[in-house]
Write a protein that holds these residues in place. Sequence first.
Motif, PDB file in Angstrom:
ATOM      1  N   MET B  82       1.345  -1.499   0.189  1.00 52.85           N
ATOM      2  CA  MET B  82      -0.097   0.233   0.296  1.00 52.85           C
ATOM      3  C   MET B  82       1.003   1.677   0.115  1.00 52.85           C
ATOM      4  SD  MET B  82      -2.913   1.021   0.434  1.00 52.85           S
ATOM      5  CE  MET B  82      -3.759   3.263   0.946  1.00 52.85           C
ATOM      6  N   VAL B  83       0.407   2.453  -0.706  1.00 50.55           N
ATOM      7  CA  VAL B  83       0.810   3.192  -0.763  1.00 50.55           C
ATOM      8  C   VAL B  83       0.180   4.394  -0.363  1.00 50.55           C
ATOM      9  CG1 VAL B  83       2.333   5.349  -2.118  1.00 50.55           C
ATOM     10  CG2 VAL B  83       2.661   3.250  -3.013  1.00 50.55           C
ATOM     11  N   PHE B  84       0.440   5.375   1.112  1.00 47.92           N
ATOM     12  CA  PHE B  84      -0.193   5.776   1.005  1.00 47.92           C
ATOM     13  C   PHE B  84      -0.425   7.324   0.576  1.00 47.92           C
ATOM     14  CE2 PHE B  84      -0.607   2.189   3.788  1.00 47.92           C
ATOM     15  CZ  PHE B  84      -2.077   3.321   4.515  1.00 47.92           C
ATOM     16  N   GLN B  85      -1.459   8.216   1.160  1.00 45.88           N
ATOM     17  CA  GLN B  85      -1.183   9.797   0.455  1.00 45.88           C
ATOM     18  C   GLN B  85      -0.639  10.359   0.999  1.00 45.88           C
ATOM     19  OE1 GLN B  85      -5.436  10.933   0.461  1.00 45.88           O
ATOM     20  NE2 GLN B  85      -4.652  13.712  -0.431  1.00 45.88           N
ATOM     21  N   GLY B  86      -0.271  10.391   1.906  1.00 43.53           N
ATOM     22  CA  GLY B  86       1.466  11.133   3.058  1.00 43.53           C
ATOM     23  C   GLY B  86       1.962  10.244   3.200  1.00 43.53           C
ATOM     24  N   GLY B  87       2.934   9.435   2.191  1.00 37.31           N
ATOM     25  CA  GLY B  87       3.617   8.183   3.085  1.00 37.31           C
ATOM     26  C   GLY B  87       3.686   7.445   3.353  1.00 37.31           C
ATOM     27  N   ALA B  88       3.230   7.640   4.975  1.00 37.57           N
ATOM     28  CA  ALA B  88       3.045   7.063   5.891  1.00 37.57           C
ATOM     29  C   ALA B  88       4.596   6.078   6.075  1.00 37.57           C
ATOM     30  CB  ALA B  88       1.891   6.170   6.214  1.00 37.57           C
ATOM     31  N   LEU B  89       5.023   6.507   6.069  1.00 38.91           N
ATOM     32  CA  LEU B  89       6.151   6.254   6.013  1.00 38.91           C
ATOM     33  C   LEU B  89       6.995   6.276   7.984  1.00 38.91           C
ATOM     34  CD1 LEU B  89       9.088   7.990   3.337  1.00 38.91           C
ATOM     35  CD2 LEU B  89       7.389   5.293   3.783  1.00 38.91           C
ATOM     36  N   PHE B  90       7.591   4.790   8.461  1.00 39.39           N
ATOM     37  CA  PHE B  90       7.992   5.620   9.342  1.00 39.39           C
ATOM     38  C   PHE B  90       8.932   6.609  10.041  1.00 39.39           C
ATOM     39  CE2 PHE B  90       6.071   0.648   8.874  1.00 39.39           C
ATOM     40  CZ  PHE B  90       4.539   0.941   9.502  1.00 39.39           C
ATOM     41  N   ASP B  91       8.128   6.943  11.126  1.00 43.61           N
ATOM     42  CA  ASP B  91       8.975   8.667  11.172  1.00 43.61           C
ATOM     43  C   ASP B  91      10.437   8.507  12.227  1.00 43.61           C
ATOM     44  OD1 ASP B  91       7.735   8.831  12.854  1.00 43.61           O
ATOM     45  OD2 ASP B  91       6.822  10.819  12.421  1.00 43.61           O
ATOM     46  N   SER B  92      10.241   7.367  12.696  1.00 48.31           N
ATOM     47  CA  SER B  92      11.419   6.694  13.348  1.00 48.31           C
ATOM     48  C   SER B  92      12.311   6.406  13.234  1.00 48.31           C
ATOM     49  CB  SER B  92      10.971   5.730  14.935  1.00 48.31           C
ATOM     50  OG  SER B  92      10.069   5.056  14.771  1.00 48.31           O
ATOM     51  N   MET B  93      12.706   5.553  11.600  1.00 49.52           N
ATOM     52  CA  MET B  93      13.277   4.586  10.706  1.00 49.52           C
ATOM     53  C   MET B  93      13.872   5.318   9.997  1.00 49.52           C
ATOM     54  SD  MET B  93      10.775   0.670  10.927  1.00 49.52           S
ATOM     55  CE  MET B  93       9.977   0.623  11.926  1.00 49.52           C
ATOM     56  N   THR B  94      14.935   4.768   9.904  1.00 49.39           N
ATOM     57  CA  THR B  94      15.777   5.688   7.999  1.00 49.39           C
ATOM     58  C   THR B  94      15.033   4.635   7.134  1.00 49.39           C
ATOM     59  OG1 THR B  94      17.168   3.876   7.864  1.00 49.39           O
ATOM     60  CG2 THR B  94      18.285   5.443   9.671  1.00 49.39           C
ATOM     61  N   VAL B  95      15.151   5.112   5.932  1.00 49.37           N
ATOM     62  CA  VAL B  95      14.539   4.958   4.812  1.00 49.37           C
ATOM     63  C   VAL B  95      15.059   3.105   4.970  1.00 49.37           C
ATOM     64  CG1 VAL B  95      15.041   4.524   2.470  1.00 49.37           C
ATOM     65  CG2 VAL B  95      15.344   6.922   3.488  1.00 49.37           C
ATOM     66  N   GLU B  96      16.116   2.797   5.023  1.00 45.71           N
ATOM     67  CA  GLU B  96      16.488   0.933   4.927  1.00 45.71           C
ATOM     68  C   GLU B  96      15.372   0.699   5.440  1.00 45.71           C
ATOM     69  OE1 GLU B  96      20.488  -0.538   4.105  1.00 45.71           O
ATOM     70  OE2 GLU B  96      20.156  -0.634   6.556  1.00 45.71           O
ATOM     71  N   GLU B  97      15.571   0.713   6.884  1.00 44.42           N
ATOM     72  CA  GLU B  97      14.664   0.727   7.766  1.00 44.42           C
ATOM     73  C   GLU B  97      13.265   0.448   7.735  1.00 44.42           C
ATOM     74  OE1 GLU B  97      17.194   1.622  11.901  1.00 44.42           O
ATOM     75  OE2 GLU B  97      16.343   3.068  11.421  1.00 44.42           O
ATOM     76  N   ASN B  98      12.120   1.950   6.859  1.00 41.09           N
ATOM     77  CA  ASN B  98      11.419   1.405   6.404  1.00 41.09           C
ATOM     78  C   ASN B  98      10.545   0.722   5.518  1.00 41.09           C
ATOM     79  OD1 ASN B  98       9.061   3.340   7.065  1.00 41.09           O
ATOM     80  ND2 ASN B  98      11.137   4.960   7.454  1.00 41.09           N
ATOM     81  N   VAL B  99      12.446   0.458   4.729  1.00 41.46           N
ATOM     82  CA  VAL B  99      11.557  -0.459   3.351  1.00 41.46           C
ATOM     83  C   VAL B  99      12.308  -2.443   3.496  1.00 41.46           C
ATOM     84  CG1 VAL B  99      12.915  -1.258   1.080  1.00 41.46           C
ATOM     85  CG2 VAL B  99      12.279   0.989   1.479  1.00 41.46           C
ATOM     86  N   LEU B 100      13.131  -2.233   5.206  1.00 42.71           N
ATOM     87  CA  LEU B 100      12.922  -3.354   5.156  1.00 42.71           C
ATOM     88  C   LEU B 100      11.880  -3.949   6.349  1.00 42.71           C
ATOM     89  CD1 LEU B 100      16.097  -5.139   6.058  1.00 42.71           C
ATOM     90  CD2 LEU B 100      16.097  -4.146   7.862  1.00 42.71           C
ATOM     91  N   PHE B 101      11.798  -3.188   7.266  1.00 35.27           N
ATOM     92  CA  PHE B 101      10.242  -3.420   7.699  1.00 35.27           C
ATOM     93  C   PHE B 101       8.983  -4.148   7.791  1.00 35.27           C
ATOM     94  CE2 PHE B 101       6.117  -2.766  10.232  1.00 35.27           C
ATOM     95  CZ  PHE B 101       6.808  -3.018  11.166  1.00 35.27           C
ATOM     96  N   PRO B 102       8.868  -4.884   6.476  1.00 31.72           N
ATOM     97  CA  PRO B 102       7.683  -5.599   6.266  1.00 31.72           C
ATOM     98  C   PRO B 102       8.400  -6.923   6.395  1.00 31.72           C
ATOM     99  CG  PRO B 102       7.335  -3.946   4.365  1.00 31.72           C
ATOM    100  CD  PRO B 102       8.575  -3.721   5.104  1.00 31.72           C
ATOM    101  N   LEU B 103       9.893  -6.972   5.792  1.00 30.30           N
ATOM    102  CA  LEU B 103      10.975  -8.257   5.403  1.00 30.30           C
ATOM    103  C   LEU B 103      10.790  -8.790   6.751  1.00 30.30           C
ATOM    104  CD1 LEU B 103      12.696  -7.197   2.582  1.00 30.30           C
ATOM    105  CD2 LEU B 103      11.440  -8.927   2.399  1.00 30.30           C
ATOM    106  N   ARG B 104      10.932  -7.920   7.666  1.00 19.75           N
ATOM    107  CA  ARG B 104      11.606  -8.307   8.913  1.00 19.75           C
ATOM    108  C   ARG B 104      10.638  -8.773   9.855  1.00 19.75           C
ATOM    109  NH1 ARG B 104      12.429  -3.361  12.862  1.00 19.75           N
ATOM    110  NH2 ARG B 104      13.302  -4.910  14.106  1.00 19.75           N
ATOM    111  N   MET B 105       9.464  -8.017   9.774  1.00 19.84           N
ATOM    112  CA  MET B 105       7.913  -9.273  10.288  1.00 19.84           C
ATOM    113  C   MET B 105       7.822 -10.248   9.274  1.00 19.84           C
ATOM    114  SD  MET B 105       7.355  -6.776  12.174  1.00 19.84           S
ATOM    115  CE  MET B 105       5.608  -7.506  12.799  1.00 19.84           C
TER     116      MET B 105
END
Lengths: 245, 254
Positions: B82-105
């Motif tokens: 899902m790509v949200f309107q505002g991006g909905a990136l986790f602001d406590s994580m870096t770009v890499e951690e954000n993209v890694l998140f679904p894989l970690r989960m």
Amino acid sequence: MNYLHSIGEYFLMLKGTFHRMTKGSVLRGLILKELDDLIIGSMGIVSFLSFFIGAVVALQTALNLNNPLIPKSLVAYAARQSIILEFAPTFISIIMAGKVGSYITSSIGSMNVTEQIDALEVMGINSLNYLIFPKIIAMLFYPFVIAISMFLGILGAYTAAVMGGFVPPDIFVQGLQEDFIPFHLVYAFIKTFLFAFILATVPAYHGYYMKGGALEVGQASTTSFVWTSVVIIITNYAVTQLLLS
Amino acid sequence: MIEVENLHKAFDGEEVLKGIDFTFEKSKTNLIIGQSGSGKSVLLKCLLGLFTPEKGVIKYDGKPYTEFTEDEKKDLSKQIGMVFQGGALFDSMTVEENVLFPLRMFTKKKKKENLERVKEVLKRVNLDGSEKKMPSEISGGMQKRVSIARAIVNRPKYLFCDEPNSGLDPKTATVIDNLIQEITHEYDITTIIITHDMNSVLEIGEKIAFLKDGVLVWKGDKSQIFQTDDEAVTDFVYSSNLFQKVREAQQKEL
């Protein structure tokens, strides 16, 4: 009716928090982060306040004891009792409602308004468990903060009373040991555990269910502080009535 | 492929979706367009399972969602990006951690393998070199690209985008649109995009559903949208000054 709805919603939130657990390795990292933010991050202000409030309690007691028939050891006794029974567990928890509570509400509230919670849900993650459970676990360490607050409060009282020349050191130590009831410590830590749970969950509720934008995040933080304080005060009264009277 | 049959959704007794029938096709960019308040976001949230419809069927690859077991629902959510309107990136994580998140989960792969996948996906969205940046340190367009990278990192079967180019300048918006279309074809996925941007419609509208007041009033593709006589659609299309002037010029030529 709104209050009843909110209370019901709060308990449903608690139920949801302990369901569909997040992956262990991810949860471990989240708990460590919360420990750093909520517990370690609060040590500075708690230490500072505890030391000086303890000192002021001793000073006030010493300055108001004009009767020569009252023993000077009463300064230490009064400081010990007020710090262990109320100041450290309750007063510090109210301050933590402002510090930790506002942080929890605003961090979850910001995630709410920026769709980060929706993003978690779409990925199939239980956002309640992901966001609130680590905070509850981290707050299990809150009694350590209160233990340190008790120690520093009494140290502050000792410093003010002895260095200020109000009470000799041996008399102060004697006063600290007088009529000590160990159950008072048990009582203080029982209520500390309850306050820790309240501090983690009531602000989380206000952040998770808030609606609106940035302005509403600020309003939710204020409301959260008020309600967390109210719940702490009421719980304090109930626990004192049950355990001490 | 996602099929929607006779979908109804109401809030406080007020019907927001009134019997939607539509098929979102695989390997195509399916657009849901319409004015604000037409029910686009509600439809998207019904498809995502965030709202439960009162009536109707949603089928994922032919199987109704209501027949999914809990485990199947869990698996389905792993297949959704899902790509949200505002991006909905986790602001406590870096770009890499954000993209890694679904894989970690959701994967049991080693961190090294996951990081390689993250690198590959970030390269795909032209963001290599930004791994260690925080979301607040990158532009809106880059945030959208990170959001796309996070959505596709787990190789989803369905990609949902809620106004992916809102708040972006026209050039960046086109880049994002094209990126989504390329990814749709490359990964052979069903992409559903909510938009009210006519440029996006013209750019990537391979299949279009037009909603008005909760009703599906028109369906077609980008080549057909200028030929329709449907008043609601023409009102929407020519509400833009640019398109209005183009039409006036065309009429003068005729």
